[in-house]
Design a protein around this motif. Structure first.
Motif, mmCIF file in Angstrom:
data_model
loop_
_atom_site.group_PDB
_atom_site.id
_atom_site.type_symbol
_atom_site.label_atom_id
_atom_site.label_comp_id
_atom_site.label_asym_id
_atom_site.label_seq_id
_atom_site.Cartn_x
_atom_site.Cartn_y
_atom_site.Cartn_z
ATOM 1 N N GLU A 162 0.826 -1.211 0.000
ATOM 2 C CA GLU A 162 0.000 0.000 0.000
ATOM 3 C C GLU A 162 0.859 1.259 0.000
ATOM 4 O O GLU A 162 0.536 2.243 -0.667
ATOM 5 N N ILE A 163 1.949 1.242 0.735
ATOM 6 C CA ILE A 163 2.878 2.379 0.732
ATOM 7 C C ILE A 163 3.428 2.587 -0.679
ATOM 8 O O ILE A 163 3.456 3.705 -1.206
ATOM 9 N N ARG A 164 3.863 1.515 -1.302
ATOM 10 C CA ARG A 164 4.456 1.612 -2.636
ATOM 11 C C ARG A 164 3.432 2.073 -3.680
ATOM 12 O O ARG A 164 3.725 2.913 -4.521
ATOM 13 N N ALA A 165 2.215 1.534 -3.602
ATOM 14 C CA ALA A 165 1.191 1.894 -4.582
ATOM 15 C C ALA A 165 0.792 3.361 -4.447
ATOM 16 O O ALA A 165 0.615 4.067 -5.446
ATOM 17 N N ALA A 166 0.646 3.836 -3.211
ATOM 18 C CA ALA A 166 0.294 5.242 -2.998
ATOM 19 C C ALA A 166 1.422 6.169 -3.433
ATOM 20 O O ALA A 166 1.185 7.262 -3.953
ATOM 21 N N THR A 167 2.659 5.732 -3.245
ATOM 22 C CA THR A 167 3.818 6.553 -3.602
ATOM 23 C C THR A 167 4.012 6.643 -5.111
ATOM 24 O O THR A 167 4.261 7.723 -5.662
ATOM 25 N N LEU A 168 3.886 5.520 -5.803
ATOM 26 C CA LEU A 168 4.272 5.438 -7.209
ATOM 27 C C LEU A 168 3.148 5.735 -8.195
ATOM 28 O O LEU A 168 3.412 6.007 -9.362
ATOM 29 N N SER A 169 1.908 5.688 -7.739
ATOM 30 C CA SER A 169 0.778 5.854 -8.661
ATOM 31 C C SER A 169 0.527 7.302 -9.053
ATOM 32 O O SER A 169 -0.129 7.573 -10.064
ATOM 33 N N GLY A 170 0.990 8.243 -8.247
ATOM 34 C CA GLY A 170 0.731 9.651 -8.508
ATOM 35 C C GLY A 170 -0.454 10.197 -7.752
ATOM 36 O O GLY A 170 -0.739 11.393 -7.800
ATOM 37 N N GLU A 171 -1.163 9.343 -7.021
ATOM 38 C CA GLU A 171 -2.356 9.801 -6.307
ATOM 39 C C GLU A 171 -2.030 10.749 -5.156
ATOM 40 O O GLU A 171 -2.911 11.469 -4.679
ATOM 41 N N SER A 224 11.953 1.076 4.408
ATOM 42 C CA SER A 224 12.342 0.247 3.268
ATOM 43 C C SER A 224 11.336 0.338 2.126
ATOM 44 O O SER A 224 11.723 0.340 0.949
ATOM 45 N N CYS A 225 10.050 0.436 2.438
ATOM 46 C CA CYS A 225 9.026 0.394 1.388
ATOM 47 C C CYS A 225 8.824 1.739 0.704
ATOM 48 O O CYS A 225 8.595 1.788 -0.514
ATOM 49 N N PHE A 226 8.914 2.833 1.443
ATOM 50 C CA PHE A 226 8.759 4.142 0.827
ATOM 51 C C PHE A 226 9.924 4.452 -0.111
ATOM 52 O O PHE A 226 9.747 5.115 -1.139
ATOM 53 N N SER A 227 11.096 3.966 0.216
ATOM 54 C CA SER A 227 12.283 4.244 -0.614
ATOM 55 C C SER A 227 12.430 3.272 -1.780
ATOM 56 O O SER A 227 13.271 3.485 -2.662
ATOM 57 N N ASP A 228 11.609 2.231 -1.812
ATOM 58 C CA ASP A 228 11.692 1.228 -2.882
ATOM 59 C C ASP A 228 10.794 1.658 -4.048
ATOM 60 O O ASP A 228 9.572 1.534 -3.980
ATOM 61 N N THR A 229 11.379 2.165 -5.111
ATOM 62 C CA THR A 229 10.602 2.680 -6.246
ATOM 63 C C THR A 229 10.485 1.676 -7.390
ATOM 64 O O THR A 229 9.975 2.019 -8.462
ATOM 65 N N ARG A 230 10.967 0.467 -7.228
ATOM 66 C CA ARG A 230 10.855 -0.534 -8.294
ATOM 67 C C ARG A 230 9.402 -0.747 -8.705
ATOM 68 O O ARG A 230 8.527 -0.743 -7.851
ATOM 69 N N PRO A 231 9.125 -0.905 -9.993
ATOM 70 C CA PRO A 231 10.064 -1.026 -11.130
ATOM 71 C C PRO A 231 10.482 0.303 -11.737
ATOM 72 O O PRO A 231 11.178 0.328 -12.741
ATOM 73 N N ASP A 233 12.620 3.927 -11.777
ATOM 74 C CA ASP A 233 13.920 4.378 -11.299
ATOM 75 C C ASP A 233 13.774 5.363 -10.151
ATOM 76 O O ASP A 233 14.634 5.456 -9.272
ATOM 77 N N GLU A 234 12.680 6.119 -10.171
ATOM 78 C CA GLU A 234 12.440 7.127 -9.134
ATOM 79 C C GLU A 234 10.956 7.469 -9.114
ATOM 80 O O GLU A 234 10.205 7.047 -10.008
ATOM 81 N N ILE A 235 10.542 8.236 -8.100
ATOM 82 C CA ILE A 235 9.170 8.728 -8.047
ATOM 83 C C ILE A 235 9.068 9.899 -9.005
ATOM 84 O O ILE A 235 9.749 10.903 -8.834
ATOM 85 N N TYR A 236 8.254 9.774 -10.037
ATOM 86 C CA TYR A 236 8.178 10.888 -10.988
ATOM 87 C C TYR A 236 6.776 11.395 -11.222
ATOM 88 O O TYR A 236 6.582 12.374 -11.937
ATOM 89 N N ARG A 237 5.758 10.793 -10.629
ATOM 90 C CA ARG A 237 4.389 11.287 -10.822
ATOM 91 C C ARG A 237 3.963 12.063 -9.597
ATOM 92 O O ARG A 237 4.218 11.659 -8.485
#
Length: 237
Positions: A162-171, A224-231, A233-237
């Motif tokens: 959930e941390i990763r999805a909220a971070t990487l999705s742009g929401e 660990s989960c907030f800093s993991d941007t895989r797949p 390279d970085e948070i861009y949205r």
């Protein structure tokens, strides 16, 4: 959802909302009830009956609009196409047959199940950008389940995805928080949004006791989960 939260147990099949077969109570879907809601005079029960009736009556048009947005995003969204490709590399296949638009009876905008695919709650979307954020969110869940073998019964696993999805999705990008959720803080805005939304999602899990329990699970895996941007390279949205 709250702002149509994605994570009300999105990975558990029993928690994925399904269309209701009930008939709309059109006595509540009137201009009178609408203006009562606007003026703050309607009760919570009246508000709910009004929106339930509206969603049932608009189900076909809502689903068609959702499907149009979904198909457009599969063609033109860099984020959706990137995640689709990354899921494919792990043996998954996300397409219009398993990314489905349905009317939902809960206030979430989407859900994911490893066996069935992605659910898009057609009656919850504001616009195509909202659909894109939801698809990206659920695609991160799909990638996590294929890459890390996420355990539905392990709250730390659930908190991490959930941390990763909220971070990487742009929401949780600033403009979305500012204009749609009235969250006006600038300092640590992204982190606060991700924590809030991940905690709400974990709270919805059957084996989560309460908000304090959910908060503890999120905190334990946060670094660990907030800093993991895989797949990515970085948070861009």
């Amino acid at each position: 959802m709250v702002d149509s939260t994605h994570g009300t147990s999105p990975q558990q099949a029993s928690a994925v909302p399904s269309p209701s077969s009930s008939q709309p109570d059109q006595t509540f879907y009137t201009w009178s009830t609408f203006f009562s809601i606007l003026s703050g005079q309607a009760s919570n029960a009246e508000r709910q009956k009004y929106f339930d009736a509206r969603d049932i009556l608009r189900e076909e048009s809502d689903c068609k609009r959702c499907e149009k947005h979904r198909d457009y995003l599969f063609k033109y969204s860099p984020t959706v196409n990137f995640m689709r490709s990354e899921v494919s590399k792990l043996g998954g296949d996300l397409n219009s047959s398993n990314v489905q638009c349905k009317r939902c009876d809960t206030q979430q905008s989407g859900g994911f199940d490893l066996n069935y695919g992605i659910l898009l709650c057609a009656n919850q979307f504001r616009n195509r950008g909202h659909v894109e954020d939801t698809m990206a969110h659920e695609m991160v869940h799909a990638w996590d389940y294929l890459r890390f073998k996420v355990d539905n019964n392990n709250l730390r696993h659930q908190a991490c995805t959930e941390i990763r999805a909220a971070t990487l999705s742009g929401e949780c990008r600033f403009i979305r928080e500012f204009f749609t959720r009235n969250q006006w803080k600038i300092t640590q805005q992204l982190q606060e949004c991700v924590r809030r939304r991940a905690t709400l999602s974990v709270m919805a899990r059957p084996n989560c006791k309460d908000e304090a329990h959910a908060t503890r699970m999120v905190n334990e895996v946060w670094d660990s989960c907030f800093s993991d941007t895989r797949p990515f390279d970085e948070i861009y949205r």
